[in-house]
Design a protein around this motif. Structure first.
Motif, PDB file in Angstrom:
ATOM      1  N   PRO A   1      20.886   5.561  -6.565  1.00  0.00           N
ATOM      2  CA  PRO A   1      21.702   4.597  -5.805  1.00  0.00           C
ATOM      3  C   PRO A   1      22.929   5.201  -5.138  1.00  0.00           C
ATOM      4  N   ARG A   2      23.378   6.366  -5.580  1.00  0.00           N
ATOM      5  CA  ARG A   2      24.598   6.948  -5.007  1.00  0.00           C
ATOM      6  C   ARG A   2      24.323   7.908  -3.851  1.00  0.00           C
ATOM      7  N   VAL A   3      23.073   8.168  -3.558  1.00  0.00           N
ATOM      8  CA  VAL A   3      22.751   9.123  -2.490  1.00  0.00           C
ATOM      9  C   VAL A   3      23.050   8.511  -1.119  1.00  0.00           C
ATOM     10  N   PRO A   4      23.881   9.141  -0.302  1.00  0.00           N
ATOM     11  CA  PRO A   4      24.074   8.665   1.075  1.00  0.00           C
ATOM     12  C   PRO A   4      22.772   8.810   1.859  1.00  0.00           C
TER      13      PRO A   4
ATOM     14  N   LEU B   1       0.818  -1.211   0.000  1.00  0.00           N
ATOM     15  CA  LEU B   1       0.000   0.000   0.000  1.00  0.00           C
ATOM     16  C   LEU B   1       0.851   1.261   0.000  1.00  0.00           C
ATOM     17  N   THR B   2       1.976   1.247   0.718  1.00  0.00           N
ATOM     18  CA  THR B   2       2.735   2.478   0.927  1.00  0.00           C
ATOM     19  C   THR B   2       3.777   2.767  -0.158  1.00  0.00           C
ATOM     20  N   THR B   3       4.144   1.766  -0.951  1.00  0.00           N
ATOM     21  CA  THR B   3       5.173   2.012  -1.969  1.00  0.00           C
ATOM     22  C   THR B   3       4.750   3.062  -2.997  1.00  0.00           C
ATOM     23  N   PRO B   4       3.542   3.008  -3.586  1.00  0.00           N
ATOM     24  CA  PRO B   4       3.182   4.035  -4.581  1.00  0.00           C
ATOM     25  C   PRO B   4       3.219   5.469  -4.047  1.00  0.00           C
ATOM     26  N   PRO B   5       2.660   5.761  -2.853  1.00  0.00           N
ATOM     27  CA  PRO B   5       2.769   7.158  -2.394  1.00  0.00           C
ATOM     28  C   PRO B   5       4.200   7.558  -2.051  1.00  0.00           C
ATOM     29  N   CYS B   6       5.030   6.608  -1.636  1.00  0.00           N
ATOM     30  CA  CYS B   6       6.437   6.938  -1.413  1.00  0.00           C
ATOM     31  C   CYS B   6       7.104   7.346  -2.721  1.00  0.00           C
ATOM     32  N   GLN B   7       6.778   6.654  -3.797  1.00  0.00           N
ATOM     33  CA  GLN B   7       7.313   7.027  -5.108  1.00  0.00           C
ATOM     34  C   GLN B   7       6.821   8.407  -5.528  1.00  0.00           C
ATOM     35  N   SER B   8       5.542   8.671  -5.306  1.00  0.00           N
ATOM     36  CA  SER B   8       4.963   9.971  -5.641  1.00  0.00           C
ATOM     37  C   SER B   8       5.629  11.080  -4.842  1.00  0.00           C
ATOM     38  N   LEU B   9       5.817  10.844  -3.546  1.00  0.00           N
ATOM     39  CA  LEU B   9       6.439  11.842  -2.679  1.00  0.00           C
ATOM     40  C   LEU B   9       7.871  12.114  -3.118  1.00  0.00           C
ATOM     41  N   LEU B  10       8.609  11.063  -3.432  1.00  0.00           N
ATOM     42  CA  LEU B  10       9.991  11.233  -3.857  1.00  0.00           C
ATOM     43  C   LEU B  10      10.073  12.065  -5.136  1.00  0.00           C
ATOM     44  N   ASN B  11       9.164  11.841  -6.049  1.00  0.00           N
ATOM     45  CA  ASN B  11       9.157  12.615  -7.293  1.00  0.00           C
ATOM     46  C   ASN B  11       8.932  14.102  -7.023  1.00  0.00           C
ATOM     47  N   ARG B  12       7.992  14.399  -6.122  1.00  0.00           N
ATOM     48  CA  ARG B  12       7.691  15.804  -5.821  1.00  0.00           C
ATOM     49  C   ARG B  12       8.877  16.470  -5.107  1.00  0.00           C
ATOM     50  N   VAL B  13       9.481  15.737  -4.182  1.00  0.00           N
ATOM     51  CA  VAL B  13      10.617  16.282  -3.444  1.00  0.00           C
ATOM     52  C   VAL B  13      11.794  16.539  -4.379  1.00  0.00           C
ATOM     53  N   SER B  14      12.076  15.584  -5.249  1.00  0.00           N
ATOM     54  CA  SER B  14      13.225  15.730  -6.142  1.00  0.00           C
ATOM     55  C   SER B  14      12.998  16.829  -7.178  1.00  0.00           C
ATOM     56  N   ALA B  15      11.735  17.123  -7.491  1.00  0.00           N
ATOM     57  CA  ALA B  15      11.448  18.240  -8.383  1.00  0.00           C
ATOM     58  C   ALA B  15      11.797  19.578  -7.723  1.00  0.00           C
ATOM     59  N   LEU B  16      11.666  19.634  -6.401  1.00  0.00           N
ATOM     60  CA  LEU B  16      12.005  20.850  -5.670  1.00  0.00           C
ATOM     61  C   LEU B  16      13.512  20.991  -5.467  1.00  0.00           C
ATOM     62  N   LEU B  17      14.163  19.869  -5.173  1.00  0.00           N
ATOM     63  CA  LEU B  17      15.608  19.842  -4.936  1.00  0.00           C
ATOM     64  C   LEU B  17      16.113  18.484  -5.404  1.00  0.00           C
ATOM     65  N   PRO B  18      16.695  18.436  -6.592  1.00  0.00           N
ATOM     66  CA  PRO B  18      17.065  17.139  -7.185  1.00  0.00           C
ATOM     67  C   PRO B  18      17.947  16.294  -6.272  1.00  0.00           C
TER      68      PRO B  18
ATOM     69  N   GLY C   1      17.458  25.496   3.494  1.00  0.00           N
ATOM     70  CA  GLY C   1      17.147  25.339   2.084  1.00  0.00           C
ATOM     71  C   GLY C   1      16.825  23.920   1.686  1.00  0.00           C
ATOM     72  N   GLY C   2      16.978  22.988   2.618  1.00  0.00           N
ATOM     73  CA  GLY C   2      16.663  21.590   2.351  1.00  0.00           C
ATOM     74  C   GLY C   2      15.166  21.347   2.307  1.00  0.00           C
TER      75      GLY C   2
ATOM     76  N   SER D   1      26.538  16.871  -3.221  1.00  0.00           N
ATOM     77  CA  SER D   1      26.457  17.029  -1.761  1.00  0.00           C
ATOM     78  C   SER D   1      25.087  16.688  -1.192  1.00  0.00           C
ATOM     79  N   THR D   2      24.283  15.923  -1.927  1.00  0.00           N
ATOM     80  CA  THR D   2      22.975  15.493  -1.419  1.00  0.00           C
ATOM     81  C   THR D   2      23.162  14.437  -0.333  1.00  0.00           C
ATOM     82  N   SER D   3      22.320  14.505   0.681  1.00  0.00           N
ATOM     83  CA  SER D   3      22.254  13.454   1.704  1.00  0.00           C
ATOM     84  C   SER D   3      20.817  13.328   2.162  1.00  0.00           C
ATOM     85  N   ALA D   4      20.358  12.100   2.379  1.00  0.00           N
ATOM     86  CA  ALA D   4      18.950  11.852   2.679  1.00  0.00           C
ATOM     87  C   ALA D   4      18.786  11.180   4.025  1.00  0.00           C
TER      88      ALA D   4
END
Length: 278
Positions: free
Chosen positions: A65-68, A21-38, A141-142, A43-46
């Motif tokens: 895959p390379r994001v710490p 159930l939670t995987t699709p909204p996690c994908q949606s959220l990640l897309n929106r977040v990365s649109a704001l700050l790729p 700014g994050g 120097s990205t860290s999550a």
């Protein structure tokens, strides 16, 4: 009432049912977040706060895959499952740790460009503290990405269960499982504003939760050990209800209301998602 870390540890082995159930909204959220700050910026860290068994972590590492990434949860059972996933998938630069989300001990101020929490804040004790701590560890700014359930009673289970139980206890009402301040969209927006986030954007997503049949729904809801579900089941028992009598009625209602032509079941759940900046 929030549940304990031990309760969630016991539920961890069957949490894959929730991951569907939670995987699709996690994908949606990640897309929106990365649109704001790729997320592929230098120097990205999550940070995945309240990571559970690692749904959001898996989505991040699949696409970036390379994001710490640091993943934390208060339940050692959840972290144990995530650590096995990290080892099996050979995810690089992922650290999983048991940490109390209310204090985030050992995590410095301004540590992450991207901070996430998915379907934890609404179920956890002292959610305001958790949100303030997430702001603290996010860089200036994050971006924050937050997902919570959009219905404090979690209707996909509690609605048919209430109807089934009222055949035996006419005034039965299941407990409210989550704080409306951290489920309803307008309240989530207000809470993030109050915590000091800016540029808050909130939206809702209607999610499909597919099951083989009504018996599979019943098996997870009644026997699966999820702490929130157990509270609902126990509330009926506390009033003298017999779960074995209510169970077949629950299954019949689920099949009648959400059954598909092939015998499967498609429940619906509402999620509230938000992005914000520090």
């Amino acid at each position: 009432m929030p549940t304990s870390n031990e309760d969630w540890a016991a539920a961890a082995p069957l949490y894959k049912q929730v991951e569907r159930l939670t995987t699709p909204p996690c994908q949606s959220l990640l897309n929106r977040v990365s649109a704001l700050l790729p997320l592929n910026s230098p120097s990205t860290s999550a940070f995945d706060n309240g990571c559970g068994t690692g749904v959001l972590t898996a989505v991040v590492k699949t696409l970036y895959p390379r994001v710490p990434l640091l993943a934390t949860d208060a339940s050692d059972g959840m972290i144990g499952i995530l650590q096995r996933r990290i080892d099996d998938q050979k995810w690089a630069e992922v650290t999983a740790r048991v940490v109390d989300s209310r204090t985030l001990d050992g995590i410095k101020d301004d540590s992450f460009t991207h901070t996430f929490s998915t379907f934890m804040v609404c179920l956890a004790p002292e959610p305001e503290k958790i949100v303030r701590e997430m702001r603290r560890v996010t860089r200036q700014g994050g971006v924050l990405g937050l997902a919570v359930w959009g219905d404090p009673s979690f209707g996909p289970f509690t609605s048919p269960w209430e109807r089934a139980c009222r055949g035996f206890i006419s005034d039965y009402k299941p407990p409210m499982l989550m704080d409306a301040n951290w489920t309803l969209a307008r309240n989530v927006e207000a809470g993030l504003d109050e915590a000091g986030f800016k540029d808050v954007e909130v939206w809702e997503e209607d999610l499909a939760w597919r099951w083989e049949n009504a018996e599979a729904v019943s098996e997870y809801f009644i026997d699966g050990g999820n702490p929130a579900n157990l509270r609902t089941i126990d509330s009926f028992k506390a009033q003298g209800g017999d779960v074995s009598q209510a169970r077949p009625i629950f299954e019949r209602i689920v099949q009648e209301e959400w059954g598909q032509k092939n015998g499967s079941v498609e429940l619906r759940a509402l999620a509230t998602l938000a992005t914000a900046r520090k």
